[in-house]
Design a protein around this motif. Structure first.
Motif, PDB file in Angstrom:
ATOM      1  N   ALA A  59       0.836  -1.205   0.000  1.00 39.35           N
ATOM      2  CA  ALA A  59       0.000   0.000   0.000  1.00 39.35           C
ATOM      3  C   ALA A  59       0.870   1.255   0.000  1.00 39.35           C
ATOM      4  CB  ALA A  59      -0.935  -0.010   1.204  1.00 39.35           C
ATOM      5  N   VAL A  60       1.903   1.264   0.825  1.00 34.64           N
ATOM      6  CA  VAL A  60       2.808   2.410   0.873  1.00 34.64           C
ATOM      7  C   VAL A  60       3.510   2.595  -0.473  1.00 34.64           C
ATOM      8  CG1 VAL A  60       4.937   3.288   1.918  1.00 34.64           C
ATOM      9  CG2 VAL A  60       3.147   2.307   3.365  1.00 34.64           C
ATOM     10  N   MET A  61       3.958   1.491  -1.070  1.00 34.75           N
ATOM     11  CA  MET A  61       4.643   1.590  -2.362  1.00 34.75           C
ATOM     12  C   MET A  61       3.708   2.103  -3.451  1.00 34.75           C
ATOM     13  SD  MET A  61       7.350  -1.571  -2.452  1.00 34.75           S
ATOM     14  CE  MET A  61       6.266  -2.844  -1.838  1.00 34.75           C
ATOM     15  N   GLU A  62       2.445   1.662  -3.430  1.00 33.17           N
ATOM     16  CA  GLU A  62       1.486   2.164  -4.427  1.00 33.17           C
ATOM     17  C   GLU A  62       1.230   3.648  -4.241  1.00 33.17           C
ATOM     18  OE1 GLU A  62      -2.120   0.272  -5.476  1.00 33.17           O
ATOM     19  OE2 GLU A  62      -1.183  -1.693  -5.734  1.00 33.17           O
ATOM     20  N   LEU A  63       1.105   4.099  -2.997  1.00 34.27           N
ATOM     21  CA  LEU A  63       0.905   5.524  -2.745  1.00 34.27           C
ATOM     22  C   LEU A  63       2.117   6.334  -3.191  1.00 34.27           C
ATOM     23  CD1 LEU A  63      -0.871   5.372   0.715  1.00 34.27           C
ATOM     24  CD2 LEU A  63      -1.867   6.123  -1.460  1.00 34.27           C
ATOM     25  N   MET A  64       3.311   5.808  -2.951  1.00 35.03           N
ATOM     26  CA  MET A  64       4.521   6.487  -3.417  1.00 35.03           C
ATOM     27  C   MET A  64       4.532   6.564  -4.936  1.00 35.03           C
ATOM     28  SD  MET A  64       7.333   4.785  -0.839  1.00 35.03           S
ATOM     29  CE  MET A  64       8.733   5.374  -1.756  1.00 35.03           C
ATOM     30  N   LEU A  65       4.168   5.480  -5.593  1.00 33.41           N
ATOM     31  CA  LEU A  65       4.153   5.435  -7.043  1.00 33.41           C
ATOM     32  C   LEU A  65       3.143   6.428  -7.616  1.00 33.41           C
ATOM     33  CD1 LEU A  65       5.334   4.077  -9.538  1.00 33.41           C
ATOM     34  CD2 LEU A  65       3.600   2.296  -9.299  1.00 33.41           C
ATOM     35  N   GLU A  66       1.983   6.529  -6.977  1.00 32.81           N
ATOM     36  CA  GLU A  66       0.963   7.478  -7.440  1.00 32.81           C
ATOM     37  C   GLU A  66       1.478   8.909  -7.453  1.00 32.81           C
ATOM     38  OE1 GLU A  66      -2.436   6.914  -4.920  1.00 32.81           O
ATOM     39  OE2 GLU A  66      -3.047   5.075  -5.964  1.00 32.81           O
ATOM     40  N   LYS A  67       2.386   9.237  -6.526  1.00 35.00           N
ATOM     41  CA  LYS A  67       2.941  10.593  -6.455  1.00 35.00           C
ATOM     42  C   LYS A  67       3.882  10.890  -7.627  1.00 35.00           C
ATOM     43  CE  LYS A  67       2.010  11.561  -1.846  1.00 35.00           C
ATOM     44  NZ  LYS A  67       0.931  12.470  -1.706  1.00 35.00           N
ATOM     45  N   VAL A 118       3.790   9.044 -10.778  1.00 35.75           N
ATOM     46  CA  VAL A 118       3.253   8.635 -12.077  1.00 35.75           C
ATOM     47  C   VAL A 118       2.033   9.485 -12.382  1.00 35.75           C
ATOM     48  CG1 VAL A 118       2.194   6.732 -13.355  1.00 35.75           C
ATOM     49  CG2 VAL A 118       4.098   6.276 -11.821  1.00 35.75           C
ATOM     50  N   ASP A 119       2.079  10.172 -13.509  1.00 30.46           N
ATOM     51  CA  ASP A 119       0.980  11.048 -13.875  1.00 30.46           C
ATOM     52  C   ASP A 119      -0.163  10.311 -14.564  1.00 30.46           C
ATOM     53  OD1 ASP A 119       2.348  13.255 -12.882  1.00 30.46           O
ATOM     54  OD2 ASP A 119       3.340  13.635 -14.793  1.00 30.46           O
ATOM     55  N   SER A 120       0.082   9.096 -15.022  1.00 28.25           N
ATOM     56  CA  SER A 120      -0.934   8.350 -15.761  1.00 28.25           C
ATOM     57  C   SER A 120      -1.582   7.304 -14.865  1.00 28.25           C
ATOM     58  CB  SER A 120      -0.309   7.694 -16.984  1.00 28.25           C
ATOM     59  OG  SER A 120       0.682   6.772 -16.572  1.00 28.25           O
ATOM     60  N   ASP A 121      -2.380   6.469 -15.470  1.00 24.69           N
ATOM     61  CA  ASP A 121      -3.036   5.360 -14.783  1.00 24.69           C
ATOM     62  C   ASP A 121      -1.982   4.446 -14.170  1.00 24.69           C
ATOM     63  OD1 ASP A 121      -4.852   3.356 -14.003  1.00 24.69           O
ATOM     64  OD2 ASP A 121      -4.790   2.414 -15.984  1.00 24.69           O
ATOM     65  N   ILE A 122      -2.076   4.237 -12.874  1.00 25.63           N
ATOM     66  CA  ILE A 122      -1.048   3.465 -12.169  1.00 25.63           C
ATOM     67  C   ILE A 122      -0.999   2.017 -12.642  1.00 25.63           C
ATOM     68  CG2 ILE A 122      -2.211   2.557 -10.119  1.00 25.63           C
ATOM     69  CD1 ILE A 122       0.053   3.685  -8.481  1.00 25.63           C
TER      70      ILE A 122
END
Length: 95
Positions: A46-54, A56-60
């Motif tokens: 979950a933490v890694m996905e939240l970091m990635l969302e910050k 990545v400007d496109s669909d994760i």
């Protein structure tokens, strides 16, 4: 990788692939230990996905699929390592 033969050889001392051994352990180990380790793992994801969302400007999900496509060998190796790591954590805490 030089260790891939160890991961894939069904006749090795571990008696299967990292994924198959993980499944064996998950279904036979102490339920409290398995639950704790899976919760810890999911929290980390979950933490890694939240970091990635910050970053990545496109669909994760599309970004993950693209990265996986471009780096399939490394992703496969990492998944095997994670199966081994999680299996080891469960086994060591179940004794």
């Amino acid at each position: 990788m030089k260790y891939e033969a160890l991961f894939e050889d069904e006749n090795n001392i571990f008696g299967g692939t990292p994924k198959s051994k993980f499944m064996d352990v998950v279904f036979t180990a102490n339920n409290d230990v398995v639950q704790f380790e899976l919760e810890t793992f999911i929290e980390k994801v979950a933490v890694m996905e939240l970091m990635l969302e910050k970053f990545v400007d496109s669909d994760i999900d599309a970004a993950i699929r693209q990265f996986q496509f471009e780096n399939s060998m490394e992703c496969e190796s990492k998944a095997k390592s994670l199966f081994i790591e999680l299996t080891g954590s469960i086994v060591s805490k179940s004794e």
